[in-house]
Design a protein around this motif. Structure first.
Motif, PDB file in Angstrom:
ATOM      1  N   ILE B  72      -5.328  -3.056   0.204  1.00  0.00           N
ATOM      2  CA  ILE B  72      -4.426  -3.764   1.111  1.00  0.00           C
ATOM      3  C   ILE B  72      -3.853  -2.831   2.169  1.00  0.00           C
ATOM      4  O   ILE B  72      -3.015  -3.230   2.974  1.00  0.00           O
ATOM      5  N   CYS B  74      -1.778  -0.239   1.930  1.00  0.00           N
ATOM      6  CA  CYS B  74      -0.342   0.072   1.829  1.00  0.00           C
ATOM      7  C   CYS B  74      -0.087   1.568   2.010  1.00  0.00           C
ATOM      8  O   CYS B  74       1.015   1.973   2.346  1.00  0.00           O
ATOM      9  N   SER B  76       0.044   3.803  -0.287  1.00  0.00           N
ATOM     10  CA  SER B  76       0.749   4.429  -1.422  1.00  0.00           C
ATOM     11  C   SER B  76      -0.001   5.654  -1.921  1.00  0.00           C
ATOM     12  O   SER B  76       0.610   6.658  -2.307  1.00  0.00           O
ATOM     13  N   ARG B  79       0.655   8.691   0.270  1.00  0.00           N
ATOM     14  CA  ARG B  79       1.992   9.254   0.015  1.00  0.00           C
ATOM     15  C   ARG B  79       2.035   9.954  -1.338  1.00  0.00           C
ATOM     16  O   ARG B  79       2.599  11.041  -1.466  1.00  0.00           O
ATOM     17  N   ALA B  80       1.423   9.320  -2.341  1.00  0.00           N
ATOM     18  CA  ALA B  80       1.440   9.924  -3.682  1.00  0.00           C
ATOM     19  C   ALA B  80       0.712  11.258  -3.678  1.00  0.00           C
ATOM     20  O   ALA B  80       1.157  12.228  -4.292  1.00  0.00           O
ATOM     21  N   ALA B  83       2.915  13.861  -2.168  1.00  0.00           N
ATOM     22  CA  ALA B  83       3.996  14.258  -3.070  1.00  0.00           C
ATOM     23  C   ALA B  83       3.451  15.064  -4.251  1.00  0.00           C
ATOM     24  O   ALA B  83       4.065  16.040  -4.685  1.00  0.00           O
ATOM     25  N   TRP B  95      -7.107   9.684   2.729  1.00  0.00           N
ATOM     26  CA  TRP B  95      -6.565   8.880   3.805  1.00  0.00           C
ATOM     27  C   TRP B  95      -7.201   7.493   3.723  1.00  0.00           C
ATOM     28  O   TRP B  95      -8.127   7.271   2.946  1.00  0.00           O
ATOM     29  N   ASP B 116       2.064   6.004   6.416  1.00  0.00           N
ATOM     30  CA  ASP B 116       3.146   5.032   6.518  1.00  0.00           C
ATOM     31  C   ASP B 116       2.615   3.612   6.550  1.00  0.00           C
ATOM     32  O   ASP B 116       3.255   2.715   7.115  1.00  0.00           O
ATOM     33  N   ALA B 210      -3.161  11.129  -8.968  1.00  0.00           N
ATOM     34  CA  ALA B 210      -1.956  10.448  -8.479  1.00  0.00           C
ATOM     35  C   ALA B 210      -2.301   9.209  -7.669  1.00  0.00           C
ATOM     36  O   ALA B 210      -1.639   8.171  -7.794  1.00  0.00           O
ATOM     37  N   GLU B 213      -3.135   6.485  -9.982  1.00  0.00           N
ATOM     38  CA  GLU B 213      -1.928   6.112 -10.721  1.00  0.00           C
ATOM     39  C   GLU B 213      -1.087   5.107  -9.933  1.00  0.00           C
ATOM     40  O   GLU B 213      -0.575   4.144 -10.501  1.00  0.00           O
ATOM     41  N   VAL B 214      -0.951   5.315  -8.636  1.00  0.00           N
ATOM     42  CA  VAL B 214      -0.033   4.462  -7.868  1.00  0.00           C
ATOM     43  C   VAL B 214      -0.726   3.273  -7.203  1.00  0.00           C
ATOM     44  O   VAL B 214      -0.035   2.399  -6.676  1.00  0.00           O
ATOM     45  N   PRO B 216      -1.650  -0.077  -6.277  1.00  0.00           N
ATOM     46  CA  PRO B 216      -1.134  -1.328  -6.843  1.00  0.00           C
ATOM     47  C   PRO B 216      -2.202  -2.410  -7.025  1.00  0.00           C
ATOM     48  O   PRO B 216      -1.934  -3.417  -7.674  1.00  0.00           O
TER      49      PRO B 216
ATOM     50  N   HIS C  55       3.808  12.741 -10.758  1.00  0.00           N
ATOM     51  CA  HIS C  55       3.889  11.324 -11.096  1.00  0.00           C
ATOM     52  C   HIS C  55       3.749  11.169 -12.607  1.00  0.00           C
ATOM     53  O   HIS C  55       2.871  11.790 -13.206  1.00  0.00           O
ATOM     54  N   LYS C  79       1.442  -5.120 -11.670  1.00  0.00           N
ATOM     55  CA  LYS C  79       0.463  -4.048 -11.461  1.00  0.00           C
ATOM     56  C   LYS C  79       0.992  -2.934 -10.547  1.00  0.00           C
ATOM     57  O   LYS C  79       0.306  -1.961 -10.310  1.00  0.00           O
ATOM     58  N   ARG C 113       4.885  -2.787   4.174  1.00  0.00           N
ATOM     59  CA  ARG C 113       3.674  -1.993   3.976  1.00  0.00           C
ATOM     60  C   ARG C 113       2.587  -2.781   3.258  1.00  0.00           C
ATOM     61  O   ARG C 113       1.407  -2.607   3.528  1.00  0.00           O
TER      62      ARG C 113
END
Lengths: 403, 264, 153
Positions: B72, B74, B76, B79-80, B83, B95, B116, B210, B213-214, B216, C55, C79, C113
């Motif tokens: 989608i 997003c 995430s 970003r993960a 981090a 990317w 972002d 990571a 893991e994130v 969604p 994480h 999820k 987002r």
């Protein structure tokens, strides 16, 4: 931040191989090119090259001495540069560098030594004190200048030239291989790349010697030999034709095959490299010198020495620029196009100062000439007392300094 | 893709010796040169297989699966990744790309690598399809980046990752040039080559990378080809998967579902 | 032979250089280099321990926030990992104890987002066109009306 037209992979917007990586093949090109000139005399018996043979050898040596500098200036960790010879990873085109470089350097050192051995010994015999010790050390303590020993030297030089020529060609061909072997980059990945690099090295080497020869002759108040300039111009013309043909063939093939990357490469050539490729490399750097040299070669009988020297000098200067722009267009051009084949980044401007900047690059180009001057102090490039020749008409053209 | 098949062929008993193909043999022969030098220089005692507490790298062979139809956009994962790995600003270990396509034209973007997320977009043409494609290091089996590393700082582990030894890397940038996917960069902080490690510090502890893991929507999945019932293994073994730039024969270990012809 | 003595001298010198280099080199090759291939094997372990994982995954959040996790896993966001909208566990927990407050992003941007309708998202994924959204104005926090942990459509 560079501007991107189209879409570039987000990591593809950096020019990691900077001005120093342009300088590196430029400098090794002189090494190989100048060596080809010495070989033409020593191996192929081209007597016209006799007056430049020693100059060419010295030039090759001086450029070789600093050839690693641009690489070390570029490395992220120059202090680890020795890893290349400590743990060479031989599947890498770069790993052979240590072997090739040191191998060729040894050949060059030996050749210089054998060529100069007699003079080294004679200088040692003539001098006292520190100077004597220095030259005695250079002579490795043996003072044998018997005709048999000199004959050994002569054969050694011939043998070393025979090894040196392929070594010089490989040293520079391998630089082309580093680029030609990157299948990820369509602007680099072609088997023609090593050949193009090698031929343009010959061009730059001969062009530099055309200029150096005239400058040193002026400085030493020696006559400029007509046959030497003529012969160099002819070989220069020959190598120029070969180089430009291959440079164009590479592009024509891409276009004709309508390769998957052609649409982006044609954009690269007509937008980002419009000036440095079309104007400088192809027109100003190839077409113009081609015409100038054609005049020298085909109209030899009608040319006044002064005209010939001028034409050859101007053509040589332009060719020095041509070869530089060719290195630039390959190294920098290849990094302006993204491997996404969808985008180009804006042109690259090297910084003025800084480790990989313009000033350092200029210094790098000047340094071999300083070394050449030092070389000449230690081992005079011109033989001490050349047999006096009937002075020919003074060639008035003040050949330009290139540095 | 013969290697891929050999991976997917049968539930291999864990330390299955791989059949030596011709190409592999040649590669080994090439490597031997370096190997002999190393041997002559007093070959190092074979270290233990222990790379981490309770972890045997011969028991794993990782693969990555990306289902582009689920993404989608997003960001995430981007970003993960930043981090988790402290990725420097303006550089990307992973990317996300957005493709907006019509039969006549296409538009691709990836603002800040998708860090972002993505803004609304107007294209000069009427799009007929559009989708996101996450990208990262493909951990290729026949990887050009390891091939060109002059000092042996880049290497492929036995559990199937391509890693960079930042202590030996000289920062020449050759691997960055050689990667056809743009997955590598020279770090402005360490001045060495940096890339996705599939979060080796996580996977050796039994965690997922990571980004996986994130995620969604389960666009990103991480699996072990040495585990018979691994869903990623099953998907690669039985589904119709593709890889990026297959013509380069780099044998990527990131497999894609629903990849479009526009994607390179 | 006599007249070639200088040749032997220079060759001997060359040999000395090569030997010095070859011997010197052995001291510079890292110990574990070449154990499994042309690389420093010790680096594999170094990479495995390069930093602690940042994480933790939703399960690790559930160790303290069991009720919250239960609510999330029952709803439409089941999820979506906690760390997607919040921050990596390591920013909040160190050595098994709370070290800093978890950042909470209540902004419109966070929801947008995933859920703003833009070119690229799969059609089946729930997306909002602001102009057609009841009371939706850019700048209003979505979570004023929607419960973020278990949103109702």
């Amino acid at each position: 931040m560079p501007e991107i037209s189209g879409y570039a992979f987000p990591n593809d917007v950096h020019v990691h191989w900077s001005l120093m990586i342009v300088m590196y093949p430029y400098i090794t090109g002189f090494v190989a090119g100048a060596f080809i000139v010495t070989a033409l005399y020593h191996l192929f018996g081209k007597k016209e090259f006799e007056p430049v043979a020693r100059l060419a050898l010295a030039t090759s040596f001086c450029f070789m001495a600093i050839a690693t500098f641009p690489l070390n200036l570029h490395l992220g960790h120059a202090e680890r540069a020795f890893n290349v010879v400590v743990t060479p990873h031989f599947s890498s085109a770069m790993a052979g560098f240590g072997l090739l470089y040191s191998g060729y350097f040894v050949i060059l050192l030996l050749e210089v030594w054998f060529v100069y051995r007699r003079e080294i010994i004679e200088t040692a015999r003539r001098s006292r004190g520190v100077k004597r010790a220095f030259y005695a050390a250079l002579a490795l303590g043996t003072y044998d200048t018997s005709p048999e020993a000199l004959e050994v030297d002569h054969r050694a030089v011939k043998l070393l030239s025979a090894f040196g020529l392929p070594a010089a060609c490989m040293l520079h061909g391998y630089v082309g291989f580093i680029f030609g072997g990157i299948k990820a980059n369509p602007w680099w990945s072609t088997p023609l790349m090593p050949v193009i690099f090698l031929l343009s090295a010959a061009v730059s080497g001969i062009a530099l010697l055309v200029l150096l020869y005239q400058v040193t002759a002026k400085l030493g108040r020696r006559p400029i030999e007509r046959e030497t300039v003529q012969a160099m111009a002819r070989w220069l013309w020959f190598f120029l034709i070969l180089t430009v043909t291959l440079e164009l063939l590479e592009i024509v093939l891409l276009a004709y095959e309508n390769s998957d990357a052609w649409h982006i490469i044609s954009q690269l050539l007509t937008t980002r490299l419009e000036f440095s490729f079309i104007s400088v490399q192809m027109i100003g750097g190839s077409l113009v010198p081609f015409i100038l040299l054609a005049i020298v070669v085909t109209m030899n009988a009608y040319l006044h020495d002064r005209v010939r020297n001028t034409l050859a000098s101007v053509a040589s200067l332009l060719l020095l620029v041509q070869v530089f722009s060719m290195r630039w267009n390959v190294v920098i051009g290849g990094q302006l196009l993204s491997k996404s084949f969808r985008g180009l980044r804006s042109g690259y401007q090297p910084s003025l100062f800084g480790r990989e900047g313009v000033i350092v690059a200029i210094a790098l180009f000047v340094l071999p000439f300083v070394l050449l001057w030092v070389f000449d102090r230690v081992l005079p490039i011109e033989r001490a007392a050349p047999p006096a020749e009937p002075s020919r008409e003074p060639a008035a053209e003040p050949a330009r300094r290139t540095a | 893709m013969d290697e891929t098949e050999s991976d997917a062929r049968a539930p291999a008993p864990p330390p299955a010796p791989e059949p030596v193909g011709r190409r592999e043999f040649l590669a080994n022969a090439l490597r031997l040169g370096g190997g002999v030098l190393v041997f002559l220089s007093g070959a190092p005692a074979l270290g233990e297989d222990h790379v981490a507490e309770g972890y045997d790298w011969t028991q794993h062979r990782y693969a990555y699966l990306i289902d582009t139809e689920k993404c989608i956009g997003c960001g995430s994962c981007v970003r993960a990744c930043k981090a988790e790995n402290g990725v420097p600003d303006g550089f990307f270990r992973t990317w996300v790309e957005r493709y907006v396509v019509s039969p006549e034209a296409s538009h691709v973007d990836s603002p800040k690598g998708g860090l972002d997320g993505f803004p609304p977009i107007q294209t000069p043409f009427t799009p007929t399809k559009s989708f996101f494609v996450p990208k990262m290091c493909n951990h290729c089996k026949e990887t050009p980046c390891v091939q060109v590393c002059p000092v042996g700082a880049s290497y492929r582990t036995q559990d199937g990752l391509v890693l960079v030894d930042a202590e030996r890397c000289i920062g020449c940038g050759y691997c960055v040039q050689a990667c056809p996917y743009g997955s590598r960069f020279l770090s402005p902080t360490t001045h060495t080559a940096e890339k996705c490690t599939w979060c080796y510090h996580r996977v050796t502890k039994g965690l997922k990378p990571a980004c996986v893991e994130v995620c969604p929507t389960a666009t990103r999945q991480f699996g072990d080809m040495r585990r018979e019932d691994d869903p990623v293994r099953l998907a690669i073994a039985h589904g119709r998967v593709s890889v990026l730039q297959p013509h380069l024969l780099t044998e990527p270990q990131c497999f894609y579902l629903g990849l479009d012809k526009e994607v390179r | 032979m006599e007249s070639a003595r200088h040749v032997f001298r220079v060759l001997f010198l060359l040999l000395v250089v090569v030997v010095i280099f070859s011997v010197g080199r052995t001291f510079l090759v890292p110990k574990s280099y070449g154990a499994y291939g042309p690389y420093r094997f010790d680096n594999v372990a170094e990479q495995a321990a390069v930093r602690p994982p940042q994480h933790g995954g939703s399960a690790s959040c559930g160790a303290c926030h069991a009720e919250r996790l239960k609510a999330v896993t029952a709803g439409a966001h089941r999820k979506v990992g906690c760390e997607v909208c919040h921050a990596p566990l390591a920013r909040h927990v160190r050595d098994g104890a709370r070290s800093a407050p978890m950042p909470v992003d209540r902004s419109f941007t966070l929801c947008a987002r995933c859920h703003r309708r833009i070119e690229g998202r799969p059609a089946a994924f729930p997306q909002i066109v602001l102009a057609q959204h009841q009371g939706g104005v850019e700048g209003t926090a979505c979570i004023d009306c929607h419960e973020p942990h278990s949103p109702k459509l």
